[in-house]
Enzyme design. Structure first.
Site, mmCIF file in Angstrom:
data_model
loop_
_atom_site.group_PDB
_atom_site.id
_atom_site.type_symbol
_atom_site.label_atom_id
_atom_site.label_comp_id
_atom_site.label_asym_id
_atom_site.label_seq_id
_atom_site.Cartn_x
_atom_site.Cartn_y
_atom_site.Cartn_z
ATOM 1 N N GLU A 50 0.851 -1.404 -0.015
ATOM 2 C CA GLU A 50 -0.075 -0.121 -0.003
ATOM 3 C C GLU A 50 0.822 1.185 0.166
ATOM 4 O O GLU A 50 0.529 2.282 -0.560
ATOM 5 C CB GLU A 50 -1.034 0.014 1.442
ATOM 6 C CG GLU A 50 -1.868 1.194 1.403
ATOM 7 C CD GLU A 50 -2.757 1.313 0.157
ATOM 8 O OE1 GLU A 50 -3.463 0.249 0.019
ATOM 9 O OE2 GLU A 50 -2.708 1.975 -0.607
ATOM 10 N N GLY A 101 1.422 7.173 -0.703
ATOM 11 C CA GLY A 101 1.796 7.111 0.542
ATOM 12 C C GLY A 101 0.563 6.797 1.455
ATOM 13 O O GLY A 101 0.190 5.597 1.508
ATOM 14 N N GLY A 118 12.313 19.705 3.221
ATOM 15 C CA GLY A 118 12.386 18.087 3.628
ATOM 16 C C GLY A 118 11.426 17.435 2.839
ATOM 17 O O GLY A 118 11.342 16.384 2.788
ATOM 18 N N GLU A 140 14.171 14.965 -1.867
ATOM 19 C CA GLU A 140 15.389 14.634 -1.810
ATOM 20 C C GLU A 140 16.595 15.569 -2.220
ATOM 21 O O GLU A 140 16.289 16.472 -2.899
ATOM 22 C CB GLU A 140 15.885 13.224 -2.635
ATOM 23 C CG GLU A 140 14.495 12.233 -2.548
ATOM 24 C CD GLU A 140 14.543 11.264 -1.325
ATOM 25 O OE1 GLU A 140 15.889 11.340 -0.759
ATOM 26 O OE2 GLU A 140 13.498 10.707 -1.007
ATOM 27 N N ASP A 145 9.568 8.477 -10.892
ATOM 28 C CA ASP A 145 8.926 7.971 -9.513
ATOM 29 C C ASP A 145 7.440 7.964 -9.702
ATOM 30 O O ASP A 145 6.755 7.008 -9.416
ATOM 31 C CB ASP A 145 8.981 9.206 -8.372
ATOM 32 C CG ASP A 145 8.293 8.882 -7.245
ATOM 33 O OD1 ASP A 145 8.630 8.218 -6.458
ATOM 34 O OD2 ASP A 145 7.197 9.243 -6.935
ATOM 35 N N LYS A 171 5.184 4.385 -9.861
ATOM 36 C CA LYS A 171 3.908 4.077 -9.347
ATOM 37 C C LYS A 171 2.707 3.751 -10.423
ATOM 38 O O LYS A 171 1.963 3.157 -9.988
ATOM 39 C CB LYS A 171 3.424 5.451 -8.467
ATOM 40 C CG LYS A 171 4.319 5.547 -7.068
ATOM 41 C CD LYS A 171 4.251 7.217 -6.777
ATOM 42 C CE LYS A 171 5.310 7.413 -5.630
ATOM 43 N NZ LYS A 171 5.597 8.558 -5.229
HETATM 44 N N1 NAP Z 1 10.100 8.871 2.635
HETATM 45 C C1 NAP Z 1 9.110 8.876 2.164
HETATM 46 O O1 NAP Z 1 8.122 9.924 2.221
HETATM 47 C C2 NAP Z 1 8.570 7.471 1.499
HETATM 48 C C3 NAP Z 1 7.150 7.329 0.864
HETATM 49 C C4 NAP Z 1 6.716 6.347 0.186
HETATM 50 C C5 NAP Z 1 7.647 5.088 0.012
HETATM 51 N N2 NAP Z 1 8.966 5.372 0.663
HETATM 52 C C6 NAP Z 1 9.574 4.298 0.520
HETATM 53 O O2 NAP Z 1 10.069 3.731 1.751
HETATM 54 C C7 NAP Z 1 11.379 3.227 1.727
HETATM 55 C C8 NAP Z 1 12.377 3.783 2.793
HETATM 56 O O3 NAP Z 1 12.292 5.068 2.437
HETATM 57 P P1 NAP Z 1 12.964 6.264 3.619
HETATM 58 O O4 NAP Z 1 12.461 7.526 3.176
HETATM 59 O O5 NAP Z 1 12.579 5.527 4.859
HETATM 60 O O6 NAP Z 1 14.446 5.970 3.222
HETATM 61 P P2 NAP Z 1 15.607 6.361 4.274
HETATM 62 O O7 NAP Z 1 15.167 7.467 5.326
HETATM 63 O O8 NAP Z 1 16.994 6.552 3.489
HETATM 64 O O9 NAP Z 1 15.969 5.153 5.217
HETATM 65 C C9 NAP Z 1 16.546 3.859 4.580
HETATM 66 C C10 NAP Z 1 17.019 2.872 5.654
HETATM 67 O O10 NAP Z 1 17.427 1.745 5.131
HETATM 68 C C11 NAP Z 1 18.722 1.631 5.281
HETATM 69 N N3 NAP Z 1 19.419 0.925 4.505
HETATM 70 C C12 NAP Z 1 19.522 1.484 3.064
HETATM 71 N N4 NAP Z 1 20.154 0.723 2.184
HETATM 72 C C13 NAP Z 1 20.732 -0.202 2.827
HETATM 73 C C14 NAP Z 1 21.624 -1.264 2.547
HETATM 74 N N5 NAP Z 1 22.291 -1.427 1.475
HETATM 75 N N6 NAP Z 1 21.959 -2.229 3.755
HETATM 76 C C15 NAP Z 1 21.444 -1.819 4.869
HETATM 77 N N7 NAP Z 1 20.821 -1.098 5.162
HETATM 78 C C16 NAP Z 1 20.212 -0.198 4.284
HETATM 79 C C17 NAP Z 1 19.408 2.822 5.786
HETATM 80 O O11 NAP Z 1 20.362 2.657 6.774
HETATM 81 P P3 NAP Z 1 21.600 3.843 7.082
HETATM 82 O O12 NAP Z 1 20.672 4.717 8.144
HETATM 83 O O13 NAP Z 1 22.599 2.866 7.566
HETATM 84 O O14 NAP Z 1 21.909 4.298 5.583
HETATM 85 C C18 NAP Z 1 18.225 3.454 6.374
HETATM 86 O O15 NAP Z 1 18.109 2.881 7.846
HETATM 87 C C19 NAP Z 1 11.742 3.289 0.136
HETATM 88 O O16 NAP Z 1 11.514 2.049 -0.723
HETATM 89 C C20 NAP Z 1 11.180 4.540 -0.443
HETATM 90 O O17 NAP Z 1 10.766 4.405 -1.359
HETATM 91 C C21 NAP Z 1 9.415 6.183 1.319
#
Ligand code: NAP
Length: 424
Positions: A126, A131, A184, A187, A198, A202
């Site tokens: 979902e 989001g 924020g 990116e 992106d 979707k």
């Molecule tokens: N942010 C949003 O608003 C949003 C909305 C919809 C969907 N999403 C999706 O949700 C997912 C996470 O997004 P996010 O915004 O939470 O990303 P994020 O803040 O960059 O967090 C990613 C996390 O995964 C870890 N990570 C990344 N690559 C890794 C690797 N190779 N090995 C081990 N750990 C790894 C990072 O660890 P470190 O801290 O050590 O780097 C961090 O804890 C993505 O698929 C994104 O597309 C995000």
């Protein structure tokens, strides 16, 4: 009360918000969803210091995928390679999956769903589209009795914020992008938002659910908002439109066309009113007509809300299998859908030039619905900007017309064109 045990990999923006909600406010979930969710294991490569909760943490994320105690593996690291390996390992270990990863689903969805079928597990995604706004649930459940004819959506909050700022505050593209980054919302490298990738990812996920097509992001045609200028925004306003980045999908017989482009949306349509970083999706079904879903498309809390909703659904038995009967329809990047078009053409500043340009449209039997010729803002007045709203054209026809205009002696070489959304 039902209870499930989960393992979570990734403690970034989304993972952190999921854990915070599960650890700090379990009562809301237990009261509303009738489900108790226990976080058994967390995968964070930096270890315990990266997880501000009293939970079992493993630096090796594979340990979580192999953990026999969990019922659901939650993938929140993003990217494709490791995420796929983790999800596959967890499924082979008999675990259900919840992910927010649109890139993973849009690229490897078919393989992953086949594997889920093979191992008798479920995949919740979902959070991968819009989001916190439950559009996947609407397609998988609420609209399940209907044939979807088309969908149109604003699926990227960053681009919507930029276009809204350009329209409402008369910001330049660069200033609006900088503001999105400072807040924020974008990116530090916003390329995949700005260039349409992106939204296209979707849209391919929506197509798989709406039209029973493969999860094939490469078959979506798309473009970004980087070429939109303040002048385009002004022309749109003059003509009664807002410019939005619209992902559009439709189906004809067994072939679906899905695309995502900057689009002029008439002011009297709901999508034109979707401002700031909000998302919206209009789904049009045979017999039912249009239903519209509006809400926050990103951000830690809205995304966590969708992840947790999937966990509750899995605890309650999950979902029916999508498109399990018969052949899949094809997803083609060649769009036969016709849209009216906005052309922005620099025409020679001399008598008869505009008439000659108009005659090029007539030669192709393309109607001109509106024409604006404002004075050139440039000091060099060799060319004047002319905006033409044409009748409906397919992508192939518009490429032909653009080539013809660009090779004409009456114009400068670059002609811009955008779609006009005509919800039927
Ligand atoms: N942010 C949003 O608003 C949003 C909305 C919809 C969907 N999403 C999706 O949700 C997912 C996470 O997004 P996010 O915004 O939470 O990303 P994020 O803040 O960059 O967090 C990613 C996390 O995964 C870890 N990570 C990344 N690559 C890794 C690797 N190779 N090995 C081990 N750990 C790894 C990072 O660890 P470190 O801290 O050590 O780097 C961090 O804890 C993505 O698929 C994104 O597309 C995000």
């Amino acid at each position: 009360m039902k209870s499930i045990k989960i393992g979570v990999c990734g403690v970034g923006n989304v993972g952190g918000a999921v854990l915070e909600s599960l650890v700090n406010s379990p009562d809301i979930l237990e009261r509303n969803g009738g489900v108790k969710i226990d976080v058994i294991s967390v995968g964070a490569r930096k270890g315990k210091s990266a997880v501000p909760f009293d939970l079992n943490v493993s630096k090796n994320l594979m340990d979580v995928a192999h953990n026999d105690e969990i019922d659901v593996f939650v993938e929140l690291i993003g990217g494709c390679q490791l995420a796929k390996e983790l999800v596959e390992t967890a499924m082979m270990n008999g675990k259900n999956i919840v992910t927010a990863n649109k890139a993973l689903i849009a690229t490897h969805g078919d393989d992953l769903f086949n594997m889920a079928k093979q191992y008798g597990v479920q995949i919740g995604f979902e959070a991968s589209v819009a989001g916190g706004t439950p559009v996947i649930k609407a397609l998988r459940e609420g609209l399940v009795a209907n044939k979807v004819l088309w969908f149109a959506g604003i699926l990227n909050g960053t681009t919507n914020f930029i276009l809204s700022k350009m329209s409402e505050d008369k910001s330049s593209f660069e200033a609006a992008l900088l503001e999105a980054q400072n807040l924020g919302l974008a990116e530090s490298d916003p390329t995949m938002d700005i260039d349409g990738t992106d939204a296209a990812q979707k849209a391919s996920i929506l197509s798989a659910l709406a039209f029973n097509t493969p999860y094939d992001f490469k078959a979506v045609s798309y473009g970004g908002i980087e070429s939109i200028t303040s002048d385009d925004i002004e022309y749109a306003e003059q003509l009664g439109y807002k410019i939005k980045h619209i992902a559009y999908g439709s189906i004809d017989e067994n072939e679906a066309n899905v695309s995502a482009y900057p689009t002029f949306v008439p002011n009297d349509q709901l999508l034109s009113q979707v401002g700031k970083q909000m998302n919206a999706l209009e789904i049009n079904c045979e017999g039912l007509g249009s239903t519209v879903y509006y809400g926050p498309g990103a951000g830690p809390k809205p995304t966590a809300s969708a992840v947790i909703a999937d966990l509750v659904d899995i605890a309650n038995g999950g979902w029916h299998e999508n498109g399990s009967l018969g052949e899949k329809n094809t997803l083609s990047s060649k769009s036969y859908q016709k849209f009216s078009r906005y052309f922005n053409i620099n025409v020679k500043n001399e008598a008869g030039a505009i008439a000659k340009v108009s005659s090029l449209f007539a030669e192709e039997k393309i109607s001109i619905e509106a024409l604006i010729q404002n004075e050139s803002k440039a000091n060099n007045k060799l060319f004047v900007p002319v905006v033409i709203i044409s009748g409906p054209l397919s992508d192939r026809e518009v490429t032909q017309m653009t080539n013809k205009l660009e090779s004409s002696e009456e114009t400068s070489s670059t002609v811009k064109q955008y779609r006009i959304h005509n919800a039927l």
